[in-house]
Enzyme design. Structure first.
Site, PDB file in Angstrom:
ATOM      1  CB  SER A   1      -0.952  -0.043   1.195  1.00 18.20           C
ATOM      2  OG  SER A   1      -1.922   0.973   1.127  1.00 18.20           O
TER       3      SER A   1
ATOM      4  CG  ASP B   1      -2.708   4.150  -1.353  1.00 18.01           C
ATOM      5  OD1 ASP B   1      -3.432   3.946  -2.355  1.00 18.01           O
ATOM      6  OD2 ASP B   1      -2.764   3.432  -0.335  1.00 18.01           O
TER       7      ASP B   1
ATOM      8  CG  ASP C   1      -2.989  -0.447  -2.229  1.00 17.76           C
ATOM      9  OD1 ASP C   1      -2.994   0.713  -1.786  1.00 17.76           O
ATOM     10  OD2 ASP C   1      -3.598  -1.386  -1.674  1.00 17.76           O
TER      11      ASP C   1
ATOM     12  CG  ASP D   1      -6.116   0.908  -0.301  1.00 15.05           C
ATOM     13  OD1 ASP D   1      -5.223   1.778  -0.267  1.00 15.05           O
ATOM     14  OD2 ASP D   1      -6.149  -0.064   0.481  1.00 15.05           O
TER      15      ASP D   1
END
EC number: 5.4.2.10
Length: 446
Positions: A103, A242, A244, A246
């Site tokens: 992430s 960010d 990834d 999410d």
């Protein structure tokens, strides 16, 4: 079976690459253990996506080998946002989705997280069953039953069309200039196209991943470059994702940061205006008091969950509500998606901007954020600084000084070896000094 997790944290298995448990041998065994459990559930098909970290190639291969040894078929999407994997898992009727990502963490970290066939986080009993399998020796299925790996070449296009479908068909982003910061992460080849195809004038940044620059001075965890670029480009607003995809943080035309609390407030208020709000809003213990008060003024119910999108989701499902968020930028909109989706959340705010003919800056003014300071203190070992008397005394002293005009929150991070110290209140100077005072007490107790 014990309910004490050894490997799964609040967001899967995560750590520094090359150090246990993020090693090729452990990830191979994790793939096998997950495959053993998932094979009992149904189709024996798994979707695997990743972000742009260089270690993703190594871990992807190890994971696939373990799954194949358990007899599961893996379908690779290549670099793909976490919510895209959740969506594709549903549409392909796969038994599970797996994302290789850490992430918002630096490139040298990585992790493995799982989605159920419904595109939600794995149930607790499935995670515990996987951990139980990890205690066993690997047993390969018969050769004829080994899993195969395939690649889904149109994964990006499928997800782009889904994202666009969540934007009102009677609205357009024509004449809206947007700076889109993809953090050199998984949205780099997706987010700019979503907004362009809806008519926006897009200035893209953070779209040149090289394996080691993900989240490096760009993206949702560091919006300084985006703030500068929005002002320079005279854009209407900026979007920061960010690594990834999410988390979403926005920037208004003046360069002001708009966080997850403000984003959820704007979405909820717009849903109320349109008569489409279903229930209230779920925040977390970190949610700014200003959001709670702003929603209260609109008559919108609000509750706090523990920190982590998993717990926000639990509260949403328990109450039957549709909007949940963390101030860090996780925004969950259950009437459209099954997990936090930064692109979809951004589209709903843009729909409010276009539909109301107001600027993002003006929309965000409906709530007043209290000054909030977050200090992160790194610790090692098994000690618990939160139980140290010096820390307890420091917190008590600060709470007495703040009175009913502020609050203090201390907690361990679920993804990193950090103690997070949050202080919030009306007096900015008092909040800053109080946070530093408590952080020093925590450091001395580590």
């Amino acid at each position: 079976m014990s309910d004490k997790r050894r490997y799964f944290g609040t967001d899967g298995v995560r750590g520094k690459v090359g150090q246990y448990p993020i090693t090729p041998d452990f990830v191979l065994k994790l793939g096998w253990a997950a495959g053993r459990v998932l094979a009992k559930q149904g189709t024996k098909k798994v979707i695997i996506g990743k972000d742009t970290r260089i270690s993703g190639y190594m871990l992807e291969s190890a994971l696939e080998a373990g799954l194949a040894a358990a007899g599961l078929k893996a379908t690779f999407t290549g670099p793909m946002p976490t919510p895209a994997v959740a969506y594709l898992t549903q549409t392909f009727r796969a038994e599970a989705g797996i994302v290789i990502s850490a992430s918002h963490n630096p490139y040298y970290d990585n992790g493995i997280k799982f989605f159920s066939s419904e595109g939600t986080k794995l149930p607790d009993d499935i995670e515990l069953a996987i951990e139980a399998e990890l205690d066993k020796d690997i047993e390969c299925v018969e050769s004829a039953e080994l899993g195969k790996a395939t690649r889904l070449n149109d994964a990006a296009g499928r997800y782009i069309e889904f994202c666009k479908s969540t934007f009102p068909s009677d609205l357009s982003l024509a004449n809206v200039k947007i700076v889109v910061d993809c953090a050199h992460g998984a949205t780099y080849h997706i987010a700019p196209n979503v907004f362009k195809e809806l008519g926006a004038d897009v200035v893209a940044m953070g779209v040149e991943p090289n394996g080691t620059n993900i989240n490096a001075e760009v993206g949702a965890t560091d919006v300084r470059a985006l703030q500068k670029r929005v002002v320079e480009e005279q854009a209407h607003l900026g979007l920061a994702f960010d690594g990834d995809g999410d988390r979403i943080i926005m920037v208004d035309h003046l360069g002001n940061k708009i966080d997850g609390d403000q984003i959820a407030y704007i979405i909820a208020r717009d849903a109320l205006r349109r008569g489409e709000l279903k229930g209230g809003v779920v925040g977390t213990l970190m949610t700014n008091l200003g959001m709670e008060n702003g929603l209260k003024q609109l008559g919108i119910p609000f509750v706090r969950a523990a920190v982590g999108d998993r717990y926000v989701m639990e509260q949403l499902l328990a109450k039957g509500w549709k909007i949940g968020a963390e101030n860090s930028g996780h925004v969950i909109l259950l009437d459209k998606v099954t997990t936090g989706d930064a692109i979809v959340a951004a589209l709903q705010v843009l729909a409010s901007v276009v539909g109301s003919e107001m600027t993002l800056h003006d929309l965000s003014q409906g709530m007043t954020l209290y000054p909030q300071v977050l200090e992160n203190v790194r610790f090692v070992g098994n000690s618990n600084p939160l139980e140290a008397q010096a820390v307890l005394d420091s917190v008590a002293a600060v709470e007495a000084e703040l009175g009913d005009k502020g609050r203090v929150l201390l907690r361990k991070s679920g993804t990193e070896p950090l103690i997070r110290v949050m202080v919030e209140g009306e007096d900015a100077e008092l909040v800053q000094s109080s946070a530093l005072k408590i952080a020093e007490a925590v450091k001395a107790s580590c």
